[in-house]
Structures are given as structure tokens and as C-alpha cells.
Design a protein around this motif. Structure first.
Motif, PDB file in Angstrom:
ATOM      1  N   ASN A  11       6.727 -14.820   9.225  1.00  0.00           N
ATOM      2  CA  ASN A  11       6.168 -13.659   8.574  1.00  0.00           C
ATOM      3  C   ASN A  11       5.147 -13.008   9.492  1.00  0.00           C
ATOM      4  N   ALA A  12       5.355 -11.741   9.835  1.00  0.00           N
ATOM      5  CA  ALA A  12       4.474 -11.038  10.766  1.00  0.00           C
ATOM      6  C   ALA A  12       3.174 -10.578  10.112  1.00  0.00           C
ATOM      7  N   PHE A  13       3.151 -10.531   8.783  1.00  0.00           N
ATOM      8  CA  PHE A  13       1.997  -9.985   8.081  1.00  0.00           C
ATOM      9  C   PHE A  13       1.366 -11.052   7.192  1.00  0.00           C
ATOM     10  N   MET A  81       3.371   4.803  11.602  1.00  0.00           N
ATOM     11  CA  MET A  81       1.909   4.928  11.629  1.00  0.00           C
ATOM     12  C   MET A  81       1.437   6.205  10.935  1.00  0.00           C
ATOM     13  N   ALA A  82       2.218   7.256  11.000  1.00  0.00           N
ATOM     14  CA  ALA A  82       1.853   8.497  10.298  1.00  0.00           C
ATOM     15  C   ALA A  82       1.791   8.245   8.792  1.00  0.00           C
ATOM     16  N   TRP A  83       2.756   7.486   8.265  1.00  0.00           N
ATOM     17  CA  TRP A  83       2.748   7.143   6.836  1.00  0.00           C
ATOM     18  C   TRP A  83       1.551   6.249   6.508  1.00  0.00           C
ATOM     19  N   VAL A  84       1.290   5.271   7.367  1.00  0.00           N
ATOM     20  CA  VAL A  84       0.159   4.360   7.172  1.00  0.00           C
ATOM     21  C   VAL A  84      -1.150   5.155   7.135  1.00  0.00           C
ATOM     22  N   ALA A  85      -1.328   6.064   8.091  1.00  0.00           N
ATOM     23  CA  ALA A  85      -2.548   6.871   8.156  1.00  0.00           C
ATOM     24  C   ALA A  85      -2.684   7.779   6.938  1.00  0.00           C
ATOM     25  N   ALA A  86      -1.563   8.394   6.521  1.00  0.00           N
ATOM     26  CA  ALA A  86      -1.599   9.290   5.359  1.00  0.00           C
ATOM     27  C   ALA A  86      -2.007   8.544   4.091  1.00  0.00           C
ATOM     28  N   ASN A  87      -1.710   7.250   4.044  1.00  0.00           N
ATOM     29  CA  ASN A  87      -2.059   6.440   2.874  1.00  0.00           C
ATOM     30  C   ASN A  87      -3.365   5.662   3.069  1.00  0.00           C
ATOM     31  N   LYS A  88      -4.031   5.923   4.202  1.00  0.00           N
ATOM     32  CA  LYS A  88      -5.338   5.322   4.511  1.00  0.00           C
ATOM     33  C   LYS A  88      -5.313   3.794   4.504  1.00  0.00           C
ATOM     34  N   PHE A  89      -4.241   3.230   5.074  1.00  0.00           N
ATOM     35  CA  PHE A  89      -4.118   1.783   5.205  1.00  0.00           C
ATOM     36  C   PHE A  89      -4.564   1.351   6.597  1.00  0.00           C
ATOM     37  N   ASP A  90      -4.839   0.070   6.752  1.00  0.00           N
ATOM     38  CA  ASP A  90      -5.202  -0.499   8.049  1.00  0.00           C
ATOM     39  C   ASP A  90      -3.913  -0.756   8.834  1.00  0.00           C
ATOM     40  N   PRO A  91      -3.717  -0.080   9.965  1.00  0.00           N
ATOM     41  CA  PRO A  91      -2.455  -0.212  10.711  1.00  0.00           C
ATOM     42  C   PRO A  91      -2.060  -1.645  11.051  1.00  0.00           C
ATOM     43  N   LYS A  92      -3.026  -2.523  11.337  1.00  0.00           N
ATOM     44  CA  LYS A  92      -2.674  -3.895  11.730  1.00  0.00           C
ATOM     45  C   LYS A  92      -2.026  -4.677  10.589  1.00  0.00           C
ATOM     46  N   ASP A  93      -2.192  -4.220   9.367  1.00  0.00           N
ATOM     47  CA  ASP A  93      -1.570  -4.870   8.219  1.00  0.00           C
ATOM     48  C   ASP A  93      -0.192  -4.298   7.892  1.00  0.00           C
ATOM     49  N   TRP A  94       0.271  -3.315   8.655  1.00  0.00           N
ATOM     50  CA  TRP A  94       1.490  -2.601   8.282  1.00  0.00           C
ATOM     51  C   TRP A  94       2.557  -2.518   9.368  1.00  0.00           C
TER      52      TRP A  94
END
Length: 146
Positions: A11-13, A81-94
């Protein structure tokens, strides 16, 4: 020179305690989740499942072939990453990259309330051949990698 053992298929996450942030996905949710990924990425993925993805009652992840002649790992990573940023998530978790893959913590059916499955976008030069050699019948005791 130091030898390092690379363990794939894990599991990567994981959270801070080492617990997985993803779960198994039910077969009934595979196609709808892949359809959501197609809308997100702009890629045709429905016919590019690998291994036992969607063939067994549940899958530990979604293994999807991506034609490396059409899109690069960096291009796909930017879309995710654009989707991650738009949803204000931490990129390392996604989003994570390793070897020939980009890993994405995918909301099942695009809905975080249903939980998350790990999607492994595998970049391959010959998708039809790769789908053949990495296939696994749903009732087989062997995995596609075998």
C-alpha cells in the motif's frame, strides 16, 4: 554497493501510524470508479484493466495500463495534482510515483464518503501485449504477475 529489496504490491498510502489509507474495492464499484478516473484524467481506461482488477469479488487496488506513447508519467501526475490542489488536499497523501507507475489514492466512485482504493497507473509501451501477459482469470489461484 548495498542491496535493497523492493517490495511491490504494497500500500503506497499510509497514515502516520503506518495504517493504510486505502481499502479493497467491490467488483460492483470498479467500472464506475474507473469511469470517474477517465473523466478526471482524460484517458480511456475502462478497457485497460490489468491482472484481476474487476474480475474477482473484491480487488486490493485498480491496476490500469496507460499507453506511455500517448501520455507521460509527469503529464498524468500534473492532472492528478490539479484535482488534489483544487480539493485542498496534501499531495503526499494522494499521488506517488515509482518505477513504471503513478499511484493515486482514488475515492471510490469519486465519493470520499465511500472510502478510497489505490489506483496503479502502469505506463507501458505495448498496452495490448501487456494486458495479455498481465491478465489473470477471476477464478485463478495465480496473480497476473505470476
Amino acid at each position: 554497493m548495498t542491496n535493497t529489496l523492493l517490495r511491490e504490491g504494497g500500500n503506497a498510502f499510509k497514515d502516520g501510524d503506518g495504517q493504510p489509507l486505502t481499502q479493497r474495492i467491490n467488483q460492483t464499484d470498479v467500472k464506475t470508479t474507473i469511469a470517474w478516473l477517465e473523466r478526471l484524467t482524460g484517458l480511456e481506461l475502462q478497457d485497460n484493466t490489468l491482472g484481476s482488477t474487476g474480475r474477482k469479488p473484491t480487488s486490493g487496488d485498480l491496476d490500469l495500463a496507460v499507453d506511455s506513447n500517448l501520455v507521460t508519467k509527469d503529464q498524468l501526475t500534473q492532472r492528478l495534482m490539479a484535482w488534489v490542489a483544487a480539493n485542498k488536499f496534501d499531495p503526499k497523501d494522494w499521488v506517488k510515483k515509482s518505477g513504471i507507475s503513478v499511484h493515486f489514492r482514488t475515492p471510490i466512485n469519486g465519493r470520499p464518503d465511500l472510502g478510497f482504493v489505490q489506483t496503479d497507473f502502469m505506463f507501458l509501451q505495448n498496452v495490448p501485449f501487456s494486458k495479455f501477459i498481465l491478465s489473470a482469470p477471476g477464478n485463478s489461484r495465480y496473480r497476473g504477475q505470476d
